[in-house]
Every structure is written in structure tokens, then in C-alpha cells.
Design a protein around this motif. Structure first.
Motif: not given
Length: 204
Positions: A123-135
């Protein structure tokens, strides 16, 4: 716009609905359609070399370097979607799949044609946002769970498509596939590979 990708080529269109074409050194071609391309404005060249496609709740940008193609999605607000689809146009015999936890495009003979760095979003503060890939078939979806009271917008997420010749060269230097893709997960096109990636690009 046409840009060199090591010994290959990347074609970035002015109209995003045409998709980004990644052409390898052996003339194999992969076309990637970016999320919500039908809502994107025409291409705008930025001073940092990126090609931007402005949108409403989210926008796209493409950055090409010697080692890969970075496809940035900027999520402007909490009204934006949390799922971002990348439709991949494959040649006959190719498939999009997970290999040892990494996203890859495999040729009919099982060789890796293109690999994708692990999912990354901040995010704009440099904090990691939960994310993942799906196929799902030939569609790569990045799920970005950005809707949270603590999220500072905009949020940036970016699949990095690693050039196949760089990937193969790094394997030849003794790095494993997971080590290579993990190195590109830092949010920069060069990742943590430094001199090793440079050597694979320049031959020095």
C-alpha cells in the motif's frame, strides 16, 4: 511500442485490449491481456519509461527491462475489485500452470517458456497487502485482499514475467527455480539477483 527484452522483444500496444506480446529469442510468442483492459484509456508514456493505461478504480502500467516485463496494477480505492485477471494467449502445446509453487508457462516438451515472480502488493505506506495467484485454464488471477481499515491507498500489485533466457541462464549458474522467482518478489524488476542477472543479460 516495441522494446527489447534481452534477446527477445515486447510489443506494448496503444490500445490495451490488444494485449502485451512477449516474443522470445526463438520467436515463440505469448500475449497477455491485462485486467479490465476494456475500461483503460489509451497508452501514456511516463518519464520513468513505463507505459501507463489510466483507469477509474484501478489502472495499469507496463515496464520492460532486459530481464522481464513488469505489469503494474494501481488500486486507487476500496471500491476497486480484489481480483485481477491476466488472460494469457498460449501457443499450441503450451500451458499455464504451477510448478513447485511458481507460476510458469510450459512448452509441450515440459521446458519453461516463461515464469512469473511470486505475487506482490504494497500500500501507500509500504505495508504488504495479502495477495496470491490462482490459475484457471489460461487465466492467471492475482487476488489482492486490499479492503481493510488499515490499508493506505493507492495499492500497487505487479506480476513480473521473467524472460525465459534469463531464467534458463540463472538455472545454469546453479540457482533453483524457486530461488530465481523469489528473488524477483521484491517489487523491482531486477529483484535480488544483482550481478547474476546482469551476467545473464550481458554475457559478462
Amino acid at each position: 511500442m516495441s522494446a527489447q527484452l534481452g534477446s527477445g522483444t515486447v510489443q506494448v500496444p496503444s490500445d490495451l485490449t490488444e494485449g502485451v506480446q512477449i516474443i522470445s529469442e526463438n520467436d515463440k510468442s505469448v500475449i497477455v491481456s491485462l485486467p479490465f483492459d476494456e475500461d483503460a484509456d489509451n497508452a501514456v508514456a511516463l518519464d520513468n519509461g513505463a507505459i501507463a493505461f489510466p483507469g477509474k478504480d484501478s489502472s495499469n502500467a507496463v515496464i520492460v527491462s532486459e530481464v522481464g516485463v513488469q505489469m503494474l496494477t494501481t488500486i486507487e480505492n476500496k471500491s476497486a475489485p480484489t481480483r485481477f485477471d491476466y488472460e494469457v494467449g498460449l501457443e499450441e502445446g503450451q500451458k499455464l500452470t504451477f510448478l513447485n509453487g511458481d507460476v510458469v508457462i510450459l512448452n509441450a516438451d515440459g521446458s519453461v517458456e516463461l515464469s512469473v515472480a511470486p505475487a506482490w502488493a504494497v500500500d501507500a505506506n509500504g505495508s504488504a497487502i495479502p495477495t496470491a495467484y490462482e490459475i484457471d485454464g489460461s487465466t492467471l488471477t492475482q487476488v489482492v485482499n486490499h479492503v481493510d481499515a488499515s490499508t493506505a491507498y493507492p495499492v500497487v500489485a505487479d506480476p513480473v514475467w521473467i524472460a525465459p533466457w534469463v531464467f534458463k541462464c540463472l538455472l545454469g549458474l546453479g540457482l533453483s527455480g524457486p530461488q530465481i522467482t523469489a528473488a524477483f518478489a521484491s517489487g523491482t524488476i531486477w529483484g535480488g539477483l544483482g550481478r547474476a542477472a546482469l551476467a545473464c543479460v550481458t554475457g559478462k
